[in-house]
Design a protein around this motif. Structure first.
Motif, PDB file in Angstrom:
ATOM      1  N   THR A 161       0.833  -1.203   0.000  1.00 26.87           N
ATOM      2  CA  THR A 161       0.000   0.000   0.000  1.00 26.87           C
ATOM      3  C   THR A 161       0.864   1.249   0.000  1.00 26.87           C
ATOM      4  OG1 THR A 161      -1.716  -1.171   1.259  1.00 26.87           O
ATOM      5  CG2 THR A 161      -1.850   1.230   1.176  1.00 26.87           C
ATOM      6  N   ALA A 162       0.780   2.037  -1.064  1.00 27.06           N
ATOM      7  CA  ALA A 162       1.568   3.275  -1.182  1.00 27.06           C
ATOM      8  C   ALA A 162       0.749   4.456  -0.692  1.00 27.06           C
ATOM      9  CB  ALA A 162       1.981   3.501  -2.633  1.00 27.06           C
ATOM     10  N   THR A 163       1.289   5.190   0.280  1.00 23.71           N
ATOM     11  CA  THR A 163       0.592   6.357   0.809  1.00 23.71           C
ATOM     12  C   THR A 163       1.576   7.240   1.563  1.00 23.71           C
ATOM     13  OG1 THR A 163      -1.303   7.077   2.155  1.00 23.71           O
ATOM     14  CG2 THR A 163      -0.027   5.227   2.987  1.00 23.71           C
ATOM     15  N   LEU A 164       1.211   8.492   1.724  1.00 20.75           N
ATOM     16  CA  LEU A 164       1.952   9.413   2.574  1.00 20.75           C
ATOM     17  C   LEU A 164       1.154   9.653   3.852  1.00 20.75           C
ATOM     18  CD1 LEU A 164       3.220  12.025  -0.053  1.00 20.75           C
ATOM     19  CD2 LEU A 164       4.546  10.233   1.051  1.00 20.75           C
ATOM     20  N   ASN A 165       1.724  10.392   4.787  1.00 21.71           N
ATOM     21  CA  ASN A 165       1.035  10.694   6.045  1.00 21.71           C
ATOM     22  C   ASN A 165       0.404  12.085   5.992  1.00 21.71           C
ATOM     23  OD1 ASN A 165       1.829   8.238   6.990  1.00 21.71           O
ATOM     24  ND2 ASN A 165       3.281   9.009   8.483  1.00 21.71           N
ATOM     25  N   VAL A 166      -0.432  12.320   4.985  1.00 21.22           N
ATOM     26  CA  VAL A 166      -1.091  13.612   4.841  1.00 21.22           C
ATOM     27  C   VAL A 166      -2.275  13.673   5.795  1.00 21.22           C
ATOM     28  CG1 VAL A 166      -2.255  15.188   3.264  1.00 21.22           C
ATOM     29  CG2 VAL A 166      -0.353  13.801   2.446  1.00 21.22           C
ATOM     30  N   GLU A 167      -2.152  14.474   6.847  1.00 18.78           N
ATOM     31  CA  GLU A 167      -3.184  14.719   7.867  1.00 18.78           C
ATOM     32  C   GLU A 167      -3.424  13.553   8.807  1.00 18.78           C
ATOM     33  OE1 GLU A 167      -6.643  17.144   7.040  1.00 18.78           O
ATOM     34  OE2 GLU A 167      -6.077  17.185   4.916  1.00 18.78           O
ATOM     35  N   ALA A 168      -2.733  12.429   8.602  1.00 16.44           N
ATOM     36  CA  ALA A 168      -2.942  11.275   9.488  1.00 16.44           C
ATOM     37  C   ALA A 168      -1.727  10.352   9.397  1.00 16.44           C
ATOM     38  CB  ALA A 168      -4.209  10.514   9.094  1.00 16.44           C
ATOM     39  N   PRO A 169      -1.461   9.564  10.465  1.00 15.95           N
ATOM     40  CA  PRO A 169      -0.311   8.638  10.458  1.00 15.95           C
ATOM     41  C   PRO A 169      -0.640   7.350   9.710  1.00 15.95           C
ATOM     42  CG  PRO A 169      -1.424   8.514  12.568  1.00 15.95           C
ATOM     43  CD  PRO A 169      -2.141   9.582  11.783  1.00 15.95           C
ATOM     44  N   PHE A 170      -0.936   7.465   8.417  1.00 15.30           N
ATOM     45  CA  PHE A 170      -1.403   6.324   7.635  1.00 15.30           C
ATOM     46  C   PHE A 170      -0.400   5.173   7.612  1.00 15.30           C
ATOM     47  CE2 PHE A 170      -4.084   9.634   5.467  1.00 15.30           C
ATOM     48  CZ  PHE A 170      -5.316   9.097   5.818  1.00 15.30           C
ATOM     49  N   ASN A 171       0.888   5.482   7.384  1.00 14.59           N
ATOM     50  CA  ASN A 171       1.872   4.408   7.272  1.00 14.59           C
ATOM     51  C   ASN A 171       1.982   3.592   8.558  1.00 14.59           C
ATOM     52  OD1 ASN A 171       3.890   4.415   4.662  1.00 14.59           O
ATOM     53  ND2 ASN A 171       2.877   6.385   4.942  1.00 14.59           N
ATOM     54  N   GLU A 172       2.035   4.276   9.678  1.00 14.57           N
ATOM     55  CA  GLU A 172       2.129   3.560  10.955  1.00 14.57           C
ATOM     56  C   GLU A 172       0.852   2.775  11.241  1.00 14.57           C
ATOM     57  OE1 GLU A 172       4.470   6.570  13.800  1.00 14.57           O
ATOM     58  OE2 GLU A 172       3.172   7.507  12.331  1.00 14.57           O
ATOM     59  N   PHE A 173      -0.292   3.343  10.856  1.00 19.08           N
ATOM     60  CA  PHE A 173      -1.568   2.659  11.078  1.00 19.08           C
ATOM     61  C   PHE A 173      -1.633   1.378  10.249  1.00 19.08           C
ATOM     62  CE2 PHE A 173      -6.084   1.815  10.642  1.00 19.08           C
ATOM     63  CZ  PHE A 173      -6.580   2.103  11.905  1.00 19.08           C
ATOM     64  N   ILE A 174      -1.214   1.453   8.982  1.00 19.16           N
ATOM     65  CA  ILE A 174      -1.218   0.271   8.121  1.00 19.16           C
ATOM     66  C   ILE A 174      -0.280  -0.797   8.685  1.00 19.16           C
ATOM     67  CG2 ILE A 174      -0.549  -0.579   5.837  1.00 19.16           C
ATOM     68  CD1 ILE A 174      -1.449   2.179   4.732  1.00 19.16           C
ATOM     69  N   ALA A 175       0.908  -0.382   9.125  1.00 22.64           N
ATOM     70  CA  ALA A 175       1.863  -1.330   9.690  1.00 22.64           C
ATOM     71  C   ALA A 175       1.319  -1.978  10.959  1.00 22.64           C
ATOM     72  CB  ALA A 175       3.191  -0.629   9.972  1.00 22.64           C
ATOM     73  N   SER A 176       0.566  -1.221  11.765  1.00 16.62           N
ATOM     74  CA  SER A 176       0.014  -1.773  12.998  1.00 16.62           C
ATOM     75  C   SER A 176      -1.004  -2.876  12.718  1.00 16.62           C
ATOM     76  CB  SER A 176      -0.637  -0.666  13.831  1.00 16.62           C
ATOM     77  OG  SER A 176      -1.862  -0.226  13.250  1.00 16.62           O
ATOM     78  N   ARG A 177      -1.536  -2.899  11.490  1.00 18.27           N
ATOM     79  CA  ARG A 177      -2.488  -3.957  11.111  1.00 18.27           C
ATOM     80  C   ARG A 177      -1.768  -5.191  10.567  1.00 18.27           C
ATOM     81  NH1 ARG A 177      -7.390  -1.057   7.805  1.00 18.27           N
ATOM     82  NH2 ARG A 177      -8.439  -3.015   8.370  1.00 18.27           N
ATOM     83  N   GLY A 178      -0.432  -5.136  10.550  1.00 20.32           N
ATOM     84  CA  GLY A 178       0.335  -6.267  10.033  1.00 20.32           C
ATOM     85  C   GLY A 178       0.435  -6.250   8.526  1.00 20.32           C
ATOM     86  N   LEU A 179       0.294  -5.064   7.913  1.00 18.64           N
ATOM     87  CA  LEU A 179       0.315  -4.918   6.462  1.00 18.64           C
ATOM     88  C   LEU A 179       1.549  -4.126   6.035  1.00 18.64           C
ATOM     89  CD1 LEU A 179      -3.484  -4.091   6.120  1.00 18.64           C
ATOM     90  CD2 LEU A 179      -2.375  -6.298   5.667  1.00 18.64           C
ATOM     91  N   PHE A 180       1.787  -4.062   4.739  1.00 18.09           N
ATOM     92  CA  PHE A 180       3.019  -3.501   4.183  1.00 18.09           C
ATOM     93  C   PHE A 180       2.745  -2.090   3.636  1.00 18.09           C
ATOM     94  CE2 PHE A 180       6.825  -4.620   1.204  1.00 18.09           C
ATOM     95  CZ  PHE A 180       7.395  -3.389   1.491  1.00 18.09           C
ATOM     96  N   PRO A 181       3.174  -1.034   4.367  1.00 17.89           N
ATOM     97  CA  PRO A 181       3.033   0.326   3.839  1.00 17.89           C
ATOM     98  C   PRO A 181       4.273   0.733   3.044  1.00 17.89           C
ATOM     99  CG  PRO A 181       3.752   0.450   6.099  1.00 17.89           C
ATOM    100  CD  PRO A 181       3.678  -1.025   5.750  1.00 17.89           C
ATOM    101  N   LEU A 182       4.065   1.567   2.045  1.00 18.66           N
ATOM    102  CA  LEU A 182       5.174   2.104   1.253  1.00 18.66           C
ATOM    103  C   LEU A 182       5.043   3.622   1.247  1.00 18.66           C
ATOM    104  CD1 LEU A 182       7.603   1.536  -0.609  1.00 18.66           C
ATOM    105  CD2 LEU A 182       6.000   1.520  -2.539  1.00 18.66           C
TER     106      LEU A 182
END
Length: 423
Positions: A296-317
């Motif tokens: 999942t490719a995303t930036l942290n615009v207005e929210a900690p998306f990358n850390e949230f995705i990683a906390s679900r056991g998924l692969f953020p980019l």
């Protein structure tokens, strides 16, 4: 001597080969230095007959004036040669657009951008003779911010300035230079094992909230962060728990229906995929339940998306859409994109993006365009014409309307397209 091999971990270092061009530049540099020194020698050894035949003190001012003119000419030649040599050096180092001679440039930035010769000379396998650090040339437009980003204590703690780095990325300064400092450590509390982690919240203390307006999930879940994320971080209650398994309109395709479109003869089916602008990672979570790995490719615009995705056991980019996708050609079975595909109406930029999507998608793979907002008929027509140029097979194509929060009708396009065989 034996071959010298060099492996760089994540590929952010670039290399240059020894070429005829670099040899020619070296020759020009030597020639320029020799010419300048010969000219200086001539100027200081040459003397006019005036000095020999006349001893009148009145002639000394003329002699001094003549020497001063020659010295000034020599200095101008030297300055010109230095400028040419500096430009040649920049071309050899590979950062023609970044002027490191500017004042207030961080020492670490200069250190990072310096070229490094291989310790054992030329690599017999690749012909590489030196390493050149990679940094986006658009960084020149934000060199003051870049220098601020590279201003830190070596071997110390990095400043808590991830938002500064993201600001540089959004301005096209990508990739960012590496730094020699330790990132801020945030304890990860309440993590669950996989797959329980897909639908369980973790402690908010596990995320970095610096640089963000909201400081907790409750604040984020009452905001519409973008067209694809209205309460999307609420993975316990609300629409996010039903997304991709229950549709609210004809534009909402279900994951099982899309996976079935490939069938048992689809070259191994769907195994790995790429989600562009994937919000909180719910698409990847639903695919993970079906044994499909999604990046999942995303930036942290207005929210900690990358850390949230990683906390679900998924692969953020952590990647912007201005960056070429860091994947080899023809590797993904599926590419999923929603309104992350919107590039602000710039047709050329969208065209480059679509070609990069096509590059990483394998033959027979699926491109899933999910609820793309068509703000005008012209925008829809332009996207349709662009897609048709690729010759994709339309497995499903739906143009539908939705009512927004203001009670107005909006047009959305959803499609599942299959990449053709090209010869």
């Amino acid at each position: 001597m034996g071959a010298v091999s060099l492996k760089i971990g994540d590929g952010t270092a670039r290399f240059k080969r020894a070429t005829m061009y670099s040899s020619a530049v070296n020759f020009l540099m030597i020639f320029s230095v020799i010419t300048t020194n010969l000219f200086a020698l001539y100027a200081f050894t040459y003397h006019t007959p005036t000095i020999h035949h006349y001893s009148n003190n009145n002639n000394y001012p003329k002699n001094i004036s003549l020497i001063s003119e020659k010295v000034s000419l020599i200095l101008r030649e030297i300055e010109s040669s230095q400028k040419k040599l500096t430009q040649m050096e920049k071309q050899l180092l590979g950062y023609e657009s970044i002027d490191l001679s500017r004042p207030n440039i961080a020492i670490e930035l200069k250190q990072f951008l310096n070229h490094h010769l291989l310790p054992l000379g030329k690599d017999s396998r690749t012909g590489i003779t030196e390493m050149v650090a990679s940094v986006g040339h658009s960084c020149e437009k934000s060199v003051d911010l870049l220098s601020e980003f590279m201003n830190y204590k070596v071997n110390g703690l990095c400043p808590d300035d991830w938002s500064l780095g993201q600001k540089l990325i959004l301005q096209g300064c990508e990739p960012l230079p590496r730094r020699r400092c330790f990132a801020k450590v945030i304890p990860k509390v309440g993590f669950q094992s996989f797959p329980i982690s897909l639908w369980k919240n973790v402690s908010e203390k596990s995320f970095s909230w610096s640089g963000l307006g909201c400081k907790n999930l409750a604040c984020l879940n009452i905001k519409k962060l973008n067209r694809d994320c209205a309460g999307c971080l609420n993975i316990v209650k609300g629409y996010e728990t039903q997304r991709y398994v229950k549709g609210q309109s004809k534009n909402d395709f279900l994951i099982d229906d899309v996976l079935a479109m490939v069938g048992p003869t689809g070259g191994g089916g769907i195994r790995i995929g790429f989600d562009i602008g994937g919000g909180s990672g719910t698409f990847a979570a639903r695919m993970a339940e079906r044994n499909v790995t999604i990046v999942t490719a995303t930036l942290n615009v207005e929210a900690p998306f990358n850390e949230f995705i990683a906390s679900r056991g998924l692969f953020p980019l952590y990647l912007s859409l201005d960056h070429r996708f860091p994947f080899q050609d023809n590797v993904f079975d599926l590419v999923h994109a929603a309104n992350g595909l919107d590039v602000g109406g710039r047709s050329e930029k969208l065209e480059f993006l679509m070609f990069d999507i096509d590059r990483v998608l394998r033959t027979g793979g699926l491109f899933w365009l999910d609820n793309f907002y068509c703000s005008s008929d012209d925008k829809k027509s332009a996207l349709t014409r662009l897609i048709e140029r690729f010759g994709y097979k339309k497995l499903k194509w739906v143009v539908g309307e939705k009512i927004n929060g203001a009670g107005k009708s909006e047009v959305y396009l959803s499609a599942v397209l299959q990449k053709p065989v090209r010869v």
